[in-house]
Every structure is written in structure tokens, then in C-alpha cells.
Design an enzyme around this catalytic site. Structure first.
Site, short mmCIF file in Angstrom:
data_model
loop_
_atom_site.label_atom_id
_atom_site.label_comp_id
_atom_site.label_asym_id
_atom_site.label_seq_id
_atom_site.Cartn_x
_atom_site.Cartn_y
_atom_site.Cartn_z
N HIS A 1 78.83 53.76 2.02
CA HIS A 1 78.54 52.66 3.01
C HIS A 1 77.27 52.81 3.60
CE1 HIS A 1 82.84 52.00 2.45
NE2 HIS A 1 82.67 51.04 3.20
N ASN B 1 83.26 56.39 5.42
CA ASN B 1 81.96 55.59 5.11
C ASN B 1 81.31 56.25 3.70
OD1 ASN B 1 82.03 53.99 7.19
ND2 ASN B 1 81.30 55.77 8.47
N ARG C 1 94.92 41.09 27.95
CA ARG C 1 94.83 42.69 27.88
C ARG C 1 95.51 43.36 26.82
NH1 ARG C 1 94.72 41.31 33.31
NH2 ARG C 1 92.53 41.27 34.00
N LYS D 1 90.66 49.30 13.62
CA LYS D 1 89.27 48.70 14.20
C LYS D 1 89.50 47.39 13.75
CE LYS D 1 85.97 52.53 12.83
NZ LYS D 1 84.80 52.84 11.86
N GLU E 1 87.06 57.77 15.63
CA GLU E 1 85.83 58.13 14.87
C GLU E 1 84.76 59.13 15.37
OE1 GLU E 1 84.40 55.36 11.94
OE2 GLU E 1 82.50 56.14 11.79
N GLU F 1 86.91 50.49 -2.93
CA GLU F 1 87.48 51.12 -1.69
C GLU F 1 88.41 52.07 -2.31
OE1 GLU F 1 85.76 50.90 1.24
OE2 GLU F 1 84.99 49.10 1.48
N ARG G 1 86.70 60.80 10.52
CA ARG G 1 86.96 59.33 10.07
C ARG G 1 85.75 59.06 9.12
NH1 ARG G 1 90.18 54.69 13.00
NH2 ARG G 1 89.46 52.94 11.63
N HIS H 1 75.62 49.26 2.95
CA HIS H 1 75.27 48.55 4.12
C HIS H 1 73.89 47.97 4.14
CE1 HIS H 1 78.79 49.73 6.79
NE2 HIS H 1 79.37 48.79 5.95
N LYS I 1 93.96 56.86 3.86
CA LYS I 1 93.35 56.18 5.18
C LYS I 1 94.13 56.71 6.38
CE LYS I 1 91.05 52.68 7.47
NZ LYS I 1 90.24 51.77 7.72
N HIS J 1 80.87 43.05 -0.08
CA HIS J 1 80.91 44.31 0.51
C HIS J 1 81.15 45.34 -0.53
CE1 HIS J 1 81.57 47.44 3.68
NE2 HIS J 1 82.75 47.54 3.10
N1 LIG Z 1 88.35 46.82 10.19
C1 LIG Z 1 88.37 47.71 9.39
O1 LIG Z 1 88.47 48.75 9.32
C2 LIG Z 1 87.58 47.29 8.14
C3 LIG Z 1 87.27 48.08 7.03
C4 LIG Z 1 86.46 47.50 6.04
C5 LIG Z 1 86.05 46.02 6.05
N2 LIG Z 1 86.31 45.32 7.28
C6 LIG Z 1 85.84 44.01 7.27
O2 LIG Z 1 86.29 43.28 6.33
C7 LIG Z 1 85.66 42.20 5.85
C8 LIG Z 1 85.78 41.88 4.33
O3 LIG Z 1 86.99 41.80 3.98
P1 LIG Z 1 87.70 41.04 2.69
O4 LIG Z 1 87.02 41.64 1.37
O5 LIG Z 1 88.96 41.06 2.68
O6 LIG Z 1 86.82 39.67 2.84
P2 LIG Z 1 87.46 38.12 3.47
O7 LIG Z 1 88.42 38.22 4.50
O8 LIG Z 1 86.26 37.30 3.55
O9 LIG Z 1 88.08 37.75 2.04
C9 LIG Z 1 87.48 37.76 0.69
C10 LIG Z 1 87.56 36.27 0.07
O10 LIG Z 1 88.89 36.07 -0.42
C11 LIG Z 1 89.88 35.05 -0.07
N3 LIG Z 1 91.18 35.40 -0.06
C12 LIG Z 1 91.63 36.60 0.74
N4 LIG Z 1 92.83 36.70 0.34
C13 LIG Z 1 93.26 35.64 -0.59
C14 LIG Z 1 94.31 35.63 -1.42
N5 LIG Z 1 95.39 36.26 -1.61
N6 LIG Z 1 94.22 34.51 -2.38
C15 LIG Z 1 93.00 33.72 -2.35
N7 LIG Z 1 91.91 33.97 -1.34
C16 LIG Z 1 92.02 35.06 -0.74
C17 LIG Z 1 89.21 34.74 1.44
O11 LIG Z 1 89.53 33.72 1.91
C18 LIG Z 1 87.76 34.99 1.16
O12 LIG Z 1 87.16 33.88 0.56
C19 LIG Z 1 84.30 42.50 6.43
O13 LIG Z 1 84.10 41.59 7.41
C20 LIG Z 1 84.39 43.93 6.99
O14 LIG Z 1 83.44 44.25 7.93
C21 LIG Z 1 86.98 46.02 8.03
ZN LIG Z 2 83.98 49.23 3.17
#
Ligand SMILES: NC(=O)c1ccc[n+]([C@@H]2O[C@H](COP(=O)([O-])OP(=O)(O)OC[C@H]3O[C@@H](n4cnc5c(N)ncnc54)[C@H](O)[C@@H]3O)[C@@H](O)[C@H]2O)c1
Ligand SMILES: [Zn+2]
Length: 370
Positions: A249, A246, A123, A145, A238, A187, A242, A253, A228, A268
């Protein structure tokens, strides 16, 4: 030691974001200070494990913190029920208690998945974010999130679960592929375009130093986290502004969905870059912003090497009507009306509800590469 601290002001759930070089090595000390006597499970993906798991394990051990690794495959597909089960089982087999911590070492995928597991195992366990992509350091690791994807769409299953600390080691970005760094930069620019015109102007001058690393990179990440953190502190769940986060986005998206989430075509942050340029162009078409502002945004995105128009996506896109369909499916649609983040100029974004679908359709038709 060149570390910048940004506080996320959430009352008794407030936490620090530490940004700077060398934080993997200091992780044990920083975590033990705030969560004494805990054990941890490190959730990471295979790419990040190969580059940084050893250094993190050593850094935790130096602070007397034991760590069990849980390694998942890299990539968006890992935000799944199957991977969630692997993480949950891993945490339980390690016999971690509620007061112990799940540590996310990775990009947004790992952070969202590990955070969700931390939010539901026993939990709600303690959660530590160690973001390793630029996108994760400036966006996904801050704000609580968490979640996974469902067959019905992205990020549809999850909880709000704030971390106890975020450790953003800027050195780990040196192993991040250039394309991922650039995508994360979209971003960063977003915060300037939402409500920080001075920051956007600073980026226009200093983006090359941000890409190169060092103090400018730390500063850009810290500014982004401050932006942020401020929004999150005002509107954690949100219900209001918040949603400004977006910006870019809704279009972004739709383009991600239209390209089947094929990262070879669009990741993304690239979708967000095109989305922000479109949001500015659309605002100018609606006579809200000047065309000069739209051009200024496009020029900057192009300068850093980001895609900024639909024509920059390799391969063909669905027609404007089908793109509008993807927009209407996006979760920011409330009772049939389209909600967009629009703008009156650089750093003057606002939430526009009731944007007529017909306006969006003619705009998409005009800007469609055909
Ligand atoms: N929770 C939130 O508020 C929030 C906000 C924005 C995005 N997201 C989510 O985040 C995700 C995208 O995140 P991302 O762009 O980091 O993608 P990701 O986690 O897939 O990382 C991108 C790539 O880079 C590699 N990588 C990461 N760090 C590395 C490093 N230091 N050295 C070598 N390789 C590395 C990973 O293995 C992957 O292949 C999406 O799923 C999105 O929905 C969440
Ligand atoms: Zn984003």
C-alpha cells in the site's frame, strides 16, 4: 446452506461474518436474530441499487425489517463531507433511533461512508455491512475502519466503528465488473503474501476457480476474512501489527496519488498489486528476500491479469523523486523515517521502520518506466 461463518473476536463487540450465496434473501432473518425489532436505512450507490436494492429490501422485509433507502452516487468522490451530510440527514429524517441500524450495501466507498455515519449519528448507531465488491468482502467491511476523504488526502476523517454483522453474499459478485473483481483479488493474494504461504500456493493453483465463482470463491473470501479478523482481533486500533495489512500500500497509494486517483488509469487494487510486486522486488534488492520470491509474486499477478510493474499503468508517471514525495506524504511516515512492509519471502512479511529514503529513491529510479 454453503454458508461459512468467520467470527471477529472482539470481546463484547465480537461479530460474525457470513459468507456464501443467497444472503441477500436471508438478510432479514440473520439480522433479526441478532438485532430484534430494529428498523434500518440502506445506504447504497446507484450502480448497486440498480442491481441489488430490490432483493435486499425484499430479504429484509421477509424478516420483518423495514428499510428506508439512501442512494448516493457511485465512486470515490462520494467519500465526502457532502455525501456524509446526505446520509446523516437521511438517517435522521427516517427517525431511526440509536438501536436501529444503518446497512451499507455496496463496495468500500459505501461501507466507509455509511459506517462513518453510523458511528456519529446519535453518538453511534448499530451498523450492518453487506459488502458487494470483492474488495469490500475481503477487506473493507471487516475491522471497523470507517471514514471519508478530505482535501488533504484519503481516509483522513473517520472513526473506528465495528459492524454488528457482515453479510457477504457471494452471488452479488456476478454483477461486479471484471476489472473490479480482479482488483479485489489483489487484496486476497495479499493475505497469502503477508503470512499465509499455504494460502498463496493454493491461490496459485486455484485462482481460476475463484474467478469462476462457487465453492472456491467462497473459500478464498473466507480465508481472507479469517486472516483479516485475526489481525484486527490482535490490534483493533492499529498500534502494532495491523500495519502488516498495508503490504503493497505504500507504493500503491503513491501510484494512486501520482495518477490523480483517475480510475481509468489505476484503481486501488491494481495499485496494491503493483505495490506488492514492488515491495517484494525492493526486499530482494535489500537482500532480505530472494529474487525468486519476487519473480514468483510477479508471475502470479501477471497470470491473473493484474498489473505488476509501473510500466503497466497507462500514460506517463511523475519521475522517481516525485514518486518518493508521494510516499513521504503517505500517512505511514512517522517522524521523517519511512515505514514499509517488507518481506523475507512468500508469507514472511514484516514491518520495517527507518527505511532510508535514499534506498527507496534508487529503487524507484531503477524500476521507473522512464
Ligand atoms: N475501511 C477499510 O478498512 C478499507 C479497506 C480497504 C479499502 N477501503 C476503501 O474502499 C474503497 C474502495 O472500495 P471498492 O473497491 O469496493 O470501491 P467502490 O465502492 O467504489 O466499488 C467499485 C465499483 O463497483 C461498483 N459495484 C460494487 N459492487 C457491485 C456489484 N455487486 N455489482 C455491480 N457494481 C458494483 C460500485 O458502484 C463502484 O462503481 C476505497 O475508498 C478505500 O479507501 C476501506
Ligand atoms: Zn487496500
Amino acid at each position: 446452506m454453503n454458508t461459512v461463518t468467520v467470527e471477529v473476536g472482539l470481546g463484547d463487540r465480537a461479530y460474525d461474518i457470513l459468507i456464501g450465496p443467497g444472503l441477500l434473501a436471508r438478510s432479514g432473518a440473520e439480522i433479526a436474530k441478532r438485532l430484534p425489532g430494529i428498523r434500518t436505512a440502506i445506504v447504497t450507490d446507484d450502480n448497486v441499487a440498480a442491481a441489488h436494492l430490490g432483493a435486499l429490501t425484499a430479504g429484509l422485509a421477509a424478516g420483518g425489517i423495514e428499510a428506508v433507502p439512501i442512494i448516493v452516487p457511485a465512486g470515490e468522490k462520494t467519500k465526502s463531507f457532502d455525501a456524509l451530510q446526505v446520509v446523516v440527514d437521511g438517517v435522521l429524517s427516517a427517525r431511526l433511533e440509536r438501536g436501529d441500524a444503518v446497512v451499507a450495501l455496496g463496495g468500500g466507498v459505501v461501507g466507509d461512508l455509511a459506517g462513518f455515519a453510523a458511528g456519529i449519528v446519535r453518538r453511534g448507531m448499530n451498523f450492518v455491512q453487506m459488502p458487494t465488491s470483492l474488495l469490500a468482502q475481503v477487506d473493507s467491511s471487516v475491522g471497523g475502519k470507517t471514514g471519508i476523504n478530505s482535501a488533504h488526502g484519503k481516509n483522513l476523517v473517520g472513526v473506528f466503528h465495528q459492524p454488528r454483522i457482515v453479510l457477504a453474499d457471494t452471488d452479488v459478485l456476478d454483477t461486479l465488473p471484471e476489472r473490479e473483481f480482479r482488483a479485489g483479488y489483489a487484496e486476497v493474494a495479499k493475505y497469502g503474501l503477508i503470512d499465509r504461504p499455504d494460502f498463496f500456493a493454493w491461490l496459485e493453483k486455484n485462482w481460476q476457480e475463484v474467478f469462476a465463482g462457487g465453492a472456491a470463491r467462497t473459500e478464498a473470501i473466507a480465508q481472507s476474512c479469517r486472516a483479516k479478523a485475526e489481525v484486527v482481533a490482535r490490534d483493533e486500533f492499529e498500534t502494532g501489527d495491523r500495519a502488516l495489512l498495508n503490504l503493497g500500500h505504500t507504493f500503491g497509494h503513491a501510484l494512486e496519488a501520482a495518477t490523480g486517483y483517475d480510475s481509468a488509469r489505476l484503481v486501488h487494487g491494481e495499485g496494491v498489486a503493483i505495490g506488492m510486486a514492488l515491495a517484494y522486488r525492493f526486499s530482494s534488492r535489500l537482500n532480505l528476500a530472494s529474487p525468486d520470491d519476487a519473480a514468483r509474486v510477479e508471475t502470479h499477478l501477471r497470470a491473473v491479469g493484474l498489473p505488476w510493474r509501473m510500466a503497466d499503468i497507462p500514460g506517463s508517471l511523475p519521475d522517481a523523486e516525485r514518486l518518493l514525495g508521494y510516499i513521504a506524504q503517505d500517512k505511514k511516515v512517522s517522524r521523517g523515517a519511512l515505514t514499509f512492509i517488507l518481506t523475507r519471502g512468500v508469507g514472511q512479511s514484516f514491518i520495517a521502520r527507518d527505511v532510508p529514503a535514499s534506498e527507496v529513491l534508487s529503487f524507484l529510479t531503477e524500476n521507473h518506466p522512464g
